[in-house]
Design a protein around this motif. Structure first.
Motif, PDB file in Angstrom:
ATOM      1  N   GLU A  34       0.840  -1.191   0.000  1.00 29.82           N
ATOM      2  CA  GLU A  34       0.000   0.000   0.000  1.00 29.82           C
ATOM      3  C   GLU A  34       0.875   1.241   0.000  1.00 29.82           C
ATOM      4  N   SER A  35       0.458   2.178  -0.791  1.00 30.26           N
ATOM      5  CA  SER A  35       1.198   3.444  -0.781  1.00 30.26           C
ATOM      6  C   SER A  35       0.386   4.461   0.011  1.00 30.26           C
ATOM      7  N   THR A  36       1.024   5.050   0.959  1.00 30.46           N
ATOM      8  CA  THR A  36       0.347   6.067   1.753  1.00 30.46           C
ATOM      9  C   THR A  36       0.828   7.431   1.313  1.00 30.46           C
ATOM     10  N   GLN A  37      -0.122   8.268   1.142  1.00 27.80           N
ATOM     11  CA  GLN A  37       0.203   9.626   0.752  1.00 27.80           C
ATOM     12  C   GLN A  37       0.018  10.536   1.953  1.00 27.80           C
ATOM     13  N   THR A  38       0.998  11.315   2.173  1.00 26.91           N
ATOM     14  CA  THR A  38       0.884  12.276   3.261  1.00 26.91           C
ATOM     15  C   THR A  38       0.633  13.645   2.670  1.00 26.91           C
ATOM     16  N   ILE A  39      -0.341  14.274   3.203  1.00 27.09           N
ATOM     17  CA  ILE A  39      -0.679  15.616   2.771  1.00 27.09           C
ATOM     18  C   ILE A  39      -0.126  16.576   3.811  1.00 27.09           C
ATOM     19  N   THR A  40       0.716  17.445   3.350  1.00 22.69           N
ATOM     20  CA  THR A  40       1.290  18.412   4.287  1.00 22.69           C
ATOM     21  C   THR A  40       0.449  19.673   4.281  1.00 22.69           C
ATOM     22  N   ASN A  41       0.123  20.103   5.453  1.00 16.20           N
ATOM     23  CA  ASN A  41      -0.592  21.365   5.600  1.00 16.20           C
ATOM     24  C   ASN A  41       0.424  22.488   5.573  1.00 16.20           C
ATOM     25  N   LYS A  42       0.387  23.236   4.517  1.00 10.47           N
ATOM     26  CA  LYS A  42       1.292  24.371   4.430  1.00 10.47           C
ATOM     27  C   LYS A  42       0.636  25.554   5.096  1.00 10.47           C
ATOM     28  N   SER A  43       1.226  25.991   6.164  1.00  8.80           N
ATOM     29  CA  SER A  43       0.677  27.166   6.828  1.00  8.80           C
ATOM     30  C   SER A  43       1.370  28.404   6.276  1.00  8.80           C
ATOM     31  N   THR A  44       0.615  29.434   6.172  1.00 12.47           N
ATOM     32  CA  THR A  44       1.184  30.672   5.659  1.00 12.47           C
ATOM     33  C   THR A  44       1.964  31.371   6.759  1.00 12.47           C
ATOM     34  N   ASN A  45       2.978  32.033   6.376  1.00 14.93           N
ATOM     35  CA  ASN A  45       3.805  32.773   7.324  1.00 14.93           C
ATOM     36  C   ASN A  45       3.816  34.245   6.992  1.00 14.93           C
ATOM     37  N   TYR A  46       2.684  34.778   6.603  1.00 14.84           N
ATOM     38  CA  TYR A  46       2.626  36.184   6.233  1.00 14.84           C
ATOM     39  C   TYR A  46       2.978  37.082   7.408  1.00 14.84           C
ATOM     40  N   ARG A  47       2.491  36.749   8.590  1.00 13.18           N
ATOM     41  CA  ARG A  47       2.750  37.597   9.744  1.00 13.18           C
ATOM     42  C   ARG A  47       4.222  37.570  10.135  1.00 13.18           C
ATOM     43  N   THR A  48       4.877  36.423   9.966  1.00 13.26           N
ATOM     44  CA  THR A  48       6.295  36.319  10.293  1.00 13.26           C
ATOM     45  C   THR A  48       7.130  37.168   9.346  1.00 13.26           C
ATOM     46  N   TRP A  49       6.858  37.067   8.044  1.00 14.29           N
ATOM     47  CA  TRP A  49       7.605  37.866   7.074  1.00 14.29           C
ATOM     48  C   TRP A  49       7.277  39.347   7.216  1.00 14.29           C
ATOM     49  N   SER A  50       6.053  39.652   7.530  1.00 14.64           N
ATOM     50  CA  SER A  50       5.669  41.040   7.751  1.00 14.64           C
ATOM     51  C   SER A  50       6.437  41.615   8.940  1.00 14.64           C
ATOM     52  N   PHE A  51       6.555  40.844   9.995  1.00 14.38           N
ATOM     53  CA  PHE A  51       7.287  41.278  11.180  1.00 14.38           C
ATOM     54  C   PHE A  51       8.771  41.459  10.871  1.00 14.38           C
ATOM     55  N   ARG A  52       9.357  40.539  10.105  1.00 18.71           N
ATOM     56  CA  ARG A  52      10.759  40.662   9.709  1.00 18.71           C
ATOM     57  C   ARG A  52      10.983  41.928   8.882  1.00 18.71           C
ATOM     58  N   PHE A  53      10.083  42.171   7.922  1.00 16.83           N
ATOM     59  CA  PHE A  53      10.215  43.360   7.094  1.00 16.83           C
ATOM     60  C   PHE A  53      10.076  44.630   7.932  1.00 16.83           C
ATOM     61  N   LEU A  54       9.261  44.591   8.977  1.00 15.84           N
ATOM     62  CA  LEU A  54       9.123  45.746   9.864  1.00 15.84           C
ATOM     63  C   LEU A  54      10.433  46.021  10.602  1.00 15.84           C
ATOM     64  N   ASN A  65      11.381  51.842   0.948  1.00 11.90           N
ATOM     65  CA  ASN A  65      10.061  51.893   0.310  1.00 11.90           C
ATOM     66  C   ASN A  65       9.591  50.511  -0.108  1.00 11.90           C
ATOM     67  N   ILE A  66      10.503  49.685  -0.606  1.00  8.82           N
ATOM     68  CA  ILE A  66      10.143  48.310  -0.985  1.00  8.82           C
ATOM     69  C   ILE A  66       9.704  47.520   0.244  1.00  8.82           C
ATOM     70  N   PHE A  67      10.461  47.644   1.352  1.00 11.06           N
ATOM     71  CA  PHE A  67      10.084  46.937   2.577  1.00 11.06           C
ATOM     72  C   PHE A  67       8.755  47.445   3.133  1.00 11.06           C
ATOM     73  N   LEU A  68       8.496  48.735   3.025  1.00  8.17           N
ATOM     74  CA  LEU A  68       7.235  49.293   3.517  1.00  8.17           C
ATOM     75  C   LEU A  68       6.057  48.745   2.722  1.00  8.17           C
ATOM     76  N   ILE A  69       6.147  48.788   1.405  1.00  5.71           N
ATOM     77  CA  ILE A  69       5.047  48.305   0.568  1.00  5.71           C
ATOM     78  C   ILE A  69       4.856  46.798   0.730  1.00  5.71           C
ATOM     79  N   SER A  70       5.959  46.046   0.729  1.00  4.68           N
ATOM     80  CA  SER A  70       5.865  44.595   0.895  1.00  4.68           C
ATOM     81  C   SER A  70       5.286  44.223   2.260  1.00  4.68           C
TER      82      SER A  70
END
Length: 111
Positions: free
Chosen positions: A2-22, A68-73
C-alpha cells in the motif's frame, strides 16, 4: 504494498515575514538618519578648494528605495495575514501597529 500519501498542511507565514520586514524597515530608517546626520555639515568652504567626493548621496538613494520596498511589501503581507485570518500573536499585533505608524509618517511627509 500500500502506498500512503501524506498531505502536508502548508501554513502561511505572512505575519512572520511582515514582522521581519518591519524590523528591516526600522533598521534601515535608523541607517538613513545616521547617514543624514553624519553627511550634513554647516562648514563654509574656502574658495578654490573642492569638496572631497563621497558617495553618501548614492547610498542614501539606494537605502530609501529599499525602505520603500520593505514598507510596501510589509503592508501587503500584513493585509494578507489579516485576510487569511492567521493566528494573532505579538508578530501580528506589532506588524499592524508598526506599519500603521510608518504609513502615517509617510503620508505626513508627503504633505
Amino acid at each position: 504494498m500500500e502506498s500512503t500519501q501524506t498531505i502536508t498542511n502548508k501554513s502561511t507565514n505572512y505575519r512572520t515575514w511582515s514582522f521581519r520586514f518591519l524590523i528591516y524597515l526600522f533598521l534601515l530608517n535608523l541607517l538613513v538618519a545616521y547617514i543624514i546626520a553624519t553627511s550634513t555639515t554647516l562648514m563654509i568652504e574656502s574658495e578654490g578648494y573642492e569638496k572631497p567626493a563621497n558617495n553618501s548621496d548614492l547610498i542614501l538613494s539606494i537605502i530609501v528605495v529599499l525602505t520603500n520596498i520593505f514598507l510596501i511589501s510589509g503592508i501587503i503581507l500584513t493585509v494578507l495575514s489579516i485576510i487569511k485570518k492567521e493566528k494573532k500573536d505579538y508578530k501580528y499585533i506589532v506588524s499592524i501597529i508598526g506599519y500603521s505608524i510608518f504609513l502615517i509618517i509617510t503620508i505626513l511627509s508627503l504633505i
